[in-house]
Write an enzyme that holds these catalytic residues in place. Structure first.
Site, PDB file in Angstrom:
ATOM      1  N   GLU A 116      70.196 -44.345  97.020  1.00 54.81           N
ATOM      2  CA  GLU A 116      71.597 -44.463  97.446  1.00 54.81           C
ATOM      3  C   GLU A 116      71.865 -45.665  98.339  1.00 54.81           C
ATOM      4  OE1 GLU A 116      72.935 -40.735  99.077  1.00 54.81           O
ATOM      5  OE2 GLU A 116      73.384 -39.975  97.090  1.00 54.81           O
ATOM      6  N   GLU A 176      71.558 -36.457  91.126  1.00 52.30           N
ATOM      7  CA  GLU A 176      71.614 -35.327  92.059  1.00 52.30           C
ATOM      8  C   GLU A 176      72.905 -34.571  91.792  1.00 52.30           C
ATOM      9  OE1 GLU A 176      71.190 -36.579  96.140  1.00 52.30           O
ATOM     10  OE2 GLU A 176      69.523 -37.904  95.675  1.00 52.30           O
TER      11      GLU A 176
HETATM   12  C1  GAL Z   1      72.297 -37.472  98.904  1.00 53.58           C
HETATM   13  C2  GAL Z   1      70.878 -37.982  99.110  1.00 53.58           C
HETATM   14  C3  GAL Z   1      69.876 -36.861  99.146  1.00 53.58           C
HETATM   15  C4  GAL Z   1      70.379 -35.737  99.997  1.00 53.58           C
HETATM   16  C5  GAL Z   1      71.706 -35.262  99.485  1.00 53.58           C
HETATM   17  C6  GAL Z   1      72.285 -34.108 100.259  1.00 53.58           C
HETATM   18  O1  GAL Z   1      73.210 -38.349  99.463  1.00 53.58           O
HETATM   19  O2  GAL Z   1      70.501 -38.895  98.120  1.00 53.58           O
HETATM   20  O3  GAL Z   1      68.660 -37.350  99.643  1.00 53.58           O
HETATM   21  O4  GAL Z   1      70.461 -36.157 101.325  1.00 53.58           O
HETATM   22  O5  GAL Z   1      72.621 -36.314  99.561  1.00 53.58           O
HETATM   23  O6  GAL Z   1      73.502 -33.685  99.715  1.00 53.58           O
END
Ligand code: GAL
Length: 633
Positions: free
Chosen positions: A144, A315
């Protein structure tokens, strides 16, 4: 392309004894991918040169033996403490001049040469070790870029690199002075070494200076990422991805994406609703457990463009998260809906973040597919259901749809540098346009501001392109599509100056923006026939056909054959009218959607999604809350 699922796993968080069972459960749930490693530098190299690959070797082997494919993350988003001790000036510095300290993540400045060398070293070691590992089926660079506001850094390292960048771009301080208009307020520079970063000035810095700093900062991300990509490519044939974010526009994702094989992004619909969408409270209440009906789809379409067709959700929110102002649980069915929506927009993979909820550190309050005690969390059933469903419908058949929406990162920076009214943002304008297109039942391709990407569309919406290069202008004017430009089309030159001929400066068009005004958001100007202009209005003179005008007869949209110039920021009803009229002229059929229902067409299927908490009657039948319907086309 195959539709697949996956999850994000942190073997270093759990005793080795549970890995095998975890891997078996992932495979049994129907998951294909497991992303690991992106925050593990501290366990790989706890002290300089003291390398511990053995645990990662075993983790990859256990996961691979269970039939899973590994996405291996380079660990550069979390340099361990010793790296910072070695390079104390590698920390990014915020606009107030304060270093951003160790103790969480992303604590580095993209311009720091010493840190880049450390990254080069660790990524090389990692790629040498795993580049040909049969279980490593993809890579992720860093994690990110831009998260936690980390693109702009006002460090010494950034200042030196910015001066070099300016010297390359302008060749002489005189050329820079001319381009920026530094005669204003006696800001001329005699040497590039006199140019500072545009923070901590008494009042606002020169907008040309700021825009160049934004371009420079974006280039630094591209350079940083490219260093890793070159190392990985030389040692591995596995495709390389990066996981981008929602609503982060601080660097040119197209430029980063051009060096990668897959664009992916991290989709947290409930977190975004409170934090980012900027919608009214009633809307947030209504979609509290579902997320905004357009926000995810917008990013799916954007990252399809960034990835040149290959894109994933790296994610996917599986339950309550920890970082939004309020963190409700999703309505039953939403995890499934979000997953299917990604597939409908062409995703190859959707990976749930994370496998098991962590009982320690910053993300204790973040749900996973498993609870901290390893029992299934509620999302697990939905993930299993999606896995079973995609086994029946495995193929993605992408196709070009008739309507394109242009998204330009540089325009976003230009609006940000000079918004002209509080709350006006390019991202917001483009999202409003996207919402209107989707309310009209249209599927949308988001495209680059590049003549090579405009062919084959019947309607092209390109709102807010503040900087319009000549080749893009020419492509719009030559297009067979209905093209909508404005507000602020070509309002600034590349150097951030008002064009001499006045905007939009379209050759052969009797059209000029003679004055611009921004307005309080609570003082809309009504359009005759319904809707209003809010926030921003160009005053235009020209001989086009009126498409929209204010109740007092001031033109708000003028058509010149296939080109419509939109002079103002429209409210919802105004945008709906503009979309309906443009689609009708383009011969594209619209289908107004019930509130909270959206459709998306692929080459072979039409998907219907119900973002509301009620059953909704649609042309395709009744859609239950969080319902998904798939029709063959
Ligand atoms: C994203 C990140 C992850 C985790 C997640 C939590 O921004 O890539 O590592 O922190 O959010 O929602």
């Amino acid at each position: 392309m195959q539709r697949t699922l996956g999850t994000c796993y942190y073997p270093e968080h759990w005793p080795e004894e549970v890995w095998e069972d975890d891997a078996a459960r992932m495979a049994a749930a129907g998951l294909t991918w497991v992303r690991i490693g992106e925050f593990a530098w501290g366990r790989i190299e706890p002290a300089p040169g003291d390398l511990h690959w053995d645990w990662l070797d075993r983790a990859i082997e256990v996961l691979g033996q269970a039939g899973l494919k590994v996405v291996l993350g380079t660990p550069t988003a979390t340099p361990p403490r010793w790296v910072v001790n070695k390079h104390p000036d590698m920390l990014a510095v915020d606009a107030a001049g304060r270093p951003r300290k160790f103790g969480s993540r992303r604590h580095y400045c993209f311009s720091h040469a010493g840190y880049l060398d450390e990254c080069r070293r660790i990524v090389t070691l990692m790629a040498d070790r795993y580049g040909c590992n049969p279980h490593v089926a993809a890579w992720q660079t860093d994690n990110e870029y831009g998260c936690h506001d980390t693109i702009l850094s006002y460090s010494e390292a950034a200042r030196g690199a910015f001066r070099d960048w300016l010297a390359q771009r302008y060749q002489s301080p005189e050329a820079l002075n001319r381009a920026w208009g530094n005669v204003f307020w006696s800001m001329d520079y005699a040497s590039f070494d006199d140019v500072d970063l545009p923070n901590l000035t008494v009042t606002e810095p020169n907008p040309s200076h700021v825009l160049d700093f934004r371009r420079f900062s974006s280039d630094q991300v591209v350079r940083f990422n490219r260093v890793q990509v070159d190392i990985l490519r030389a040692r591995s044939e596995a495709p390389i991805a990066h996981n981008y974010m929602g609503r982060v526009t601080d660097f040119d994702h197209y430029a980063v994406g051009d060096d990668l094989d897959i664009a992916s992004w991290d989709s947290y619909p409930l977190g975004f609703l409170e934090n980012v969408v900027g919608a009214e409270d009633a809307h947030k209440r209504r979609y509290n457990r579902q997320g905004d009906p357009d926000f995810q789809a917008f990013h799916h379409d954007l990252y399809r463009a960034v990835g040149r067709g290959r894109w994933w959700v790296m994610e996917q929110q599986p339950g309550p998260v920890n970082w939004a102002p309020y963190n409700p649980a999703p309505l039953p069915g939403m995890v499934r809906l979000w997953s299917w929506e990604a597939f409908a927009h062409g995703a190859e993979a959707v990976c749930y973040f994370r496998w098991r909820q962590a009982p320690f550190a910053q993300e204790q309050m973040h749900a996973g597919l498993l609870r901290p005690d390893s029992a299934d969390a509620p999302a697990m059933d939905e993930a299993r259901q999606v896995a079973a469903e995609i086994a029946e419908a495995p193929q993605v058949q992408p196709r070009q749809v008739p309507v394109a929406l242009v998204f330009d990162y540089e325009a976003d920076w230009a609006w940000d540098v000079q918004p002209h009214g509080a709350g006006l943002s390019y991202f917001g304008l483009v999202l409003e346009c996207y919402r209107a297109l989707r309310r009209a039942g249209l599927s949308v391709d988001i495209v680059r501001p590049d003549p090579a990407h405009l062919a084959g569309y019947k309607a092209i919406f390109a709102p807010g392109l503040m900087i319009l290069p000549d080749d893009l202008k020419a492509a719009f004017l030559a297009s067979d599509a209905q093209v909508v430009l404005g507000p602020r089309a070509g309002a600034r030159s590349r150097d951030m100056a008002i064009p001499a001929a006045l905007p939009p400066d379209l050759p052969g068009f009797d059209l000029k923006v003679t004055r611009v005004e921004s307005m309080r958001p609570d003082m809309p100007v009504a359009l005759s026939g319904g809707g209003a202009v809010t926030g921003y209005l160009d005053e235009i003179e020209g001989a086009g056909d009126p498409v929209l005008e204010t109740e007092t007869g001031r033109p708000v949209a003028l058509a010149f054959g296939g080109l419509t110039y939109l002079a103002g920021w429209l409210d919802r009803a105004g945008f709906d009218r503009l979309v309906a009229q443009t689609a009708a002229r383009a011969g594209v059929a619209t289908r107004p959607m019930p509130e909270g229902v959206r459709i998306r067409d692929t080459g072979t299927e039409r998907f219907w999604f119900n973002y509301t908490a009620e059953t909704v009657k649609t042309d395709a039948g009744d859609l239950p809350p969080a319902g998904v319907l798939r029709q063959p086309l």
